[in-house]
Write an enzyme that holds these catalytic residues in place. Structure first.
Site, PDB file in Angstrom:
ATOM      1  N   ARG A  74       8.108   2.965  -1.883  1.00  0.00           N
ATOM      2  CA  ARG A  74       9.559   2.979  -2.144  1.00  0.00           C
ATOM      3  C   ARG A  74       9.886   1.910  -3.161  1.00  0.00           C
ATOM      4  NH1 ARG A  74      10.500  -1.946   0.018  1.00  0.00           N
ATOM      5  NH2 ARG A  74       9.304  -2.470   1.868  1.00  0.00           N
ATOM      6  N   LYS A 103      -1.315   1.938   8.842  1.00  0.00           N
ATOM      7  CA  LYS A 103      -2.118   0.863   8.259  1.00  0.00           C
ATOM      8  C   LYS A 103      -3.592   1.185   8.199  1.00  0.00           C
ATOM      9  CE  LYS A 103       0.641  -3.067   9.469  1.00  0.00           C
ATOM     10  NZ  LYS A 103       0.742  -4.051  10.533  1.00  0.00           N
TER      11      LYS A 103
END
Lengths: 171, 506, 506, 171
Positions: C300, C125
């Protein structure tokens, strides 16, 4: 254990070697199969190849739906096959061909009469049903042995309409 | 009510005077618009999907359509009893019967369709021909109606051969005769007159030039009661057998932007000639040189409407309902943009390997293909009986793709995924077609299926061996079950296999 | 192979390292592109749809995912044995594990996804935040990584309250603590560190401004190996519960053309910062003033990709496969036009009336809704077992409409048509939502489901009476069946009813 | 013939007058119903109103799926209902409330102990399953009679975890 299977005029010999090893015409398959909870659906893994088939019995034949095609398969174990052979009731391309009504309807025309020589594909009955005229054709060469219906007749499903015999048979 | 027999007004409850997939299609559109629905059913249809998905259902008689779905008075009686304010006729049955539309508006019911006058004019081939010709719409060269035999023979030389003798009334190829040479003409006229007289009670015939290599291209129209008419592009429906469409697509392989615009504008002119309102379709014959000729107008929703829905994004049945409620069209012509490609395969209960003989019986399994780009419209379910009373269509399988190739590849996938058992279907026909080079390259005409297409058996050996193994497994399973009853004949090697199998199935 | 761990080349056989609906979705795309497929399955999945629809299938271990679907070596082993040349990870499981992507390319397999480096950067992150910030992408105001507690407390005053303490690693809300006032901050930091340490083995935390009334808007991207990147518009995914998305739609009610373009361009810049390739999604938080902030990138395919497919007409999975095969994007940004509206409801096996408790058991019936504008992606079928091993999603029900209102109305229709029995589902939750005024008017944020939505029981008396009558009919039928065994207790009036009924059922 | 049906805490009286006439709480319905070949699907026409229901029995309750909602219906004929009443086993809002594990999982926390007074909606067990923490709540006000599990325990589906009794009952 040995079985014979027939699809149309093709014959296959099947041997069950071990629990999960089957030979079809001598070719080895590693077989894993499951019947699924949804009716008559089978999942097969043949040497890891995956196939889903729907299998139902109808008129002593196995109807197998596989990838959109419907195969009609006859399966007999070796003994039954030999017995049938001996009795002459095995599937054969000679003998009587019975033309039945595939559905209820009205006979529009019967273009053949007893004694007529017919070729495979000749129209022997025209049946009106489901708003359409349907031509029923001779499944093989032969001679019309009997006509059991007539123009204008109302017929039921599976009613025998015409019987075709071998060309060399006595009328 | 307008003078030409059109009634449009808001309604909240609609009766669907039909059955099968199209009744379900209309039910869904009503449901999505908050319109309450009334279904009617014959003895054969108590369990049908259109009964189960409707808000209300009423029995209207025995299975034969002429004693139930075709009896106008029974339909109107249910409308009265249920408090329905509108009627959607679907296609077939009463959809193009002007007297039914008239009876509806006489009873104060909104008929979801065109004005009675438009149905009447377009329902008469010769009147339709004259009307659209007057509006500047090209028609296939041919004779005027009502000529006697001598006049027909004289006219034939001017038209040229080959030509068609056609009945003024009816359709479906009845009273139609192709003529390739002058000598055959008198006989063909006589035969066509006889057939037309027998079938429609009207022996009037006319001549039409035969367009060889012609393609069936149709234009979908939407028209509101204020006179706004737009076209939603074309559909290609050349793949037919005995005048029954089997595969439709949108757009057409041979129609470009310019031709689409020309055909669309001509179609709008044809509809305007009868003050058309609601959804309708102009069928054209397109020849090799891209000349197109008016064939007829279908004054109703068509079986193949979904392909247009997928490429335009417009829900045609919802538009029908909005128009019938008196709403103005939400679209202008320039709002309509086609995107991608859609193909419809009609899945029929018939045997493609045996002269397409209809197949009746109970559907023992129906598992529909699903996932991206696949739509199925059907009234059939596990346990459904395919009877000779109604048409043999099981479902419409419609696939969308970004391009024609993708739509075809997706259709192959969906056809393979479809699980339907109990009757024979024409799925193998569609599979063959989706692999045919002529189809893939877009090279076909209305005669292609009948004259140049054949079902050569595809027999990939390994798939057949899998079929045999599946049958063997089922056979052994049945055998084992019976051996429980006859233990004397047990075969231990089988038992071993079977118990392992049972164990694994847990 | 590129330096950043990307391998693109043509392949004809692909292994799907996943199960359930997404495995089926990928299988279908492969089938449509002519790519042969290899499925893997655990003990729990021998009968699964993804096994049955694949060309080949290999067993990879026991039901728990950590012993089967998550074992990289087992997946690679099957790839070797089957001769697969590529791997599609789907979502979840190994999809965002950089070491898996690396292992694939090391084994010479095309990984259908981004370069290893992009997965790694976006999977952290803080690194992701720094990387995109450097590329000019707005992020939620907050602190740098790795500050000690004192520095965090000092930074908090500058950021302002309310704020969030967040774990650098992980996701799913773990290690996250909202803080509304300075006094609560030290305790929250300590708790978040403990939780993050326990869950991810890494107690690093940072602070972020809490965006109140924020909406979750994400941008779908496609990027090829030549550096072309386009955006396919946005998805609105604000309807969540415990950080699980429940309903997604495209487009978003609050995003106009101009905002879409700005968010799209920023998303492209973020992806370009990591040389992104293949399909990916940038998640943004949009505040009430239409300011948007980068949240994270999903490297993804996403669960909710179908809503974008329906409004753009682009098949995202097919594009993934084309990109992985080394093909250039077929679209330029200006080719992408959104049309209509699409909504997805995730149908989960859980009880919306009882605190959304998961429900396990065998699916005794699954009849999917179908017809116009309805798509269902599922791996579930009649007889499927919902087990605690895998996530409780039964299917994705996706509806398309010309407008948002039409998509919602169609969703209501489809939810009502869905027949699923054997487990409790959240269909009633979706039905409630589709009738909620706040949802209809587009007035919701990411807290709506948890804080301002409730399942007040809808009890239309007449439907409940119908339910009772249905139960009565089934009850009597069971009773009659047992009375056959116990004839002494027969009740003739029942028998009369029963025989009439039997007669009618024929 | 008379029946009693219960849905949640609502009770309905059903009288079967004639073959096709049923009264529910005194209201007349003309009923036409069919069981369809597809499993446990019923098509009902109630005064021409069409409804499709899926009905299955589970744990002595009828599960009825109707328009997306799942109703749990208990049906008893009059005699059985009276007998049950007399024996005190009819459904009632008093008596023990048994909290079972709805699925296999691991107990994360049991925030109550025997003797605790709980209100309807209070969390009595936190169960981790299917990657989520699930809070099991008290279905009504009462006193915890027994806790049959503990933190960290692995539990099976339907395993009894906590039993809640009436507030006024002896512990």
């Amino acid at each position: 254990m040995k079985y014979m299977a027939m699809v149309g005029d093709k014959e296959f010999t099947i041997e069950i070697n071990h629990e999960y090893e089957i030979l079809v015409n001598g070719e080895r398959y590693e077989v894993d199969f499951r019947q699924l909870p949804e009716g008559s659906v089978y999942s097969l893994l043949l040497n890891h190849r995956s196939l889903e088939a729907v299998v139902e019995e109808r008129d002593d034949l196995w109807q197998v739906l596989l990838r959109g095609e419907l195969y009609e398969v006859q399966v007999q174990d070796e003994r039954a096959y030999r017995l049938a052979r001996a009795r002459g009731t095995a599937v054969s391309v000679t003998g009587e061909a019975v033309i039945k009504s595939p559905m209820p309807g009205i006979i529009i025309k019967v273009p053949v009469a007893a004694g007529d020589v017919v070729k495979k594909g000749d129209t022997v009955v025209i049946l009106e049903s489901m708003k359409m005229e349907n031509e029923l054709k001779a499944p093989r060469d032969g001679v019309v042995k009997r006509v059991q219906t007539q123009q204008g007749a109302s017929v039921e499903k599976n009613q025998v309409l015409v019987i075709i015999g071998d060309p060399h048979e006595e009328g | 009510m307008r003078e030409d027999g059109l009634l449009t007004q808001k309604f909240d409850k609609l009766l669907i005077a039909n059955r099968g997939e199209i009744a379900v299609r209309i039910l869904r559109a009503c449901h999505e618009l908050g319109i309450r629905t009334v279904a009617v059913y014959s003895d054969a249809d108590r369990n049908a999907l259109h009964v189960r998905y409707a808000d209300e259902a009423y029995h209207i008689g025995p299975a034969p359509a002429r004693e139930s779905y075709l009896v106008i008075e029974k339909i109107l009686d249910v409308a009265r009893r249920s408090g329905a304010e509108a009627v959607h006729p679907g296609y077939g049955f009463l959809a193009e019967r002007a007297e039914f539309a008239q009876a509806c508006v006489d009873a104060g019911l909104v008929f979801v369709g065109p004005p009675v006058h438009a149905i009447r004019v377009m329902g008469d081939k010769l009147m339709a021909r004259q009307t659209v010709q007057a509006a500047g719409v090209p028609v296939v060269p041919g004779t005027e109606p009502g000529l006697n035999d001598e006049a027909l023979v004289a006219a034939a030389d001017q038209i040229g051969y080959p030509l068609l003798v056609k009945a003024a009334a009816g359709g479906g190829g009845k009273g139609m005769r192709p003529v390739y040479e002058p000598e055959a003409l008198p006989g063909a006229i006589a035969a066509a007159r006889r057939e037309a007289e027998a079938a429609f009670g009207d022996g009037t015939v006319y001549l039409e030039k035969m367009i060889e290599g012609g393609r069936h291209i149709e234009i979908q129209l939407l028209a509101d009661a204020e006179g706004n008419i737009i076209y939603l592009g074309e559909r290609e429906c050349s793949l037919q057998r005995r005048h029954q469409k089997l595969i439709e697509e949108a757009p057409s392989f041979v129609v470009d932007e310019e031709l689409r615009r020309r055909m669309g504008e001509v179609a709008v002119a044809a509809a305007r000639a009868v003050n058309y309102v609601n959804a309708g379709t102009i069928e054209f014959l397109l020849d090799k040189d891209k000349n197109f000729y008016f064939l007829e107008m279908n004054t109703r929703l068509q079986v193949e409407h979904p392909v247009t829905e997928l490429v335009t994004g417009v829900d045609i049945v919802q538009e029908q309902l909005r128009i019938a409620r008196g709403r103005r069209l939400r679209f202008q012509q320039e709002d309509i943009r086609m995107r991608g490609w859609a193909i419809e395969c009609r899945i029929n209960a018939e045997d493609p390997y045996n002269n397409y003989l209809p197949s009746t019986g109970q559907i023992t399994m129906s598992r529909l293909p699903t996932g991206p780009g696949v739509r199925v419209d059907t009234g059939v379910f596990t346990g459904y009986e395919v009877t000779p009373h109604y048409d043999p269509m099981i479902s419409k399988l419609i696939c969308y793709g970004e391009t024609r190739a993708e739509a075809i590849l997706r259709m192959r996938r969906a056809l393979e995924e479809y699980r339907i058992m109990g009757v024979k279907t024409n799925i193998p026909f569609h599979q063959h077609m989706m692999e045919s080079h002529r189809f893939l390259s877009g090279q076909f005409d209305t005669k292609f299926v009948e004259e140049r297409f054949s079902m050569n058996e595809r027999e990939p050996a390994d798939v057949m061996e899998a079929a045999i193994l599946a049958a063997l497994v089922a056979h052994r399973q049945g055998q084992q079950a019976s051996q429980v009853v006859a233990p004397g004949e047990r075969d231990t090697s089988n038992w071993k296999w079977y118990s392992r199998w049972e164990r694994l199935r847990r």
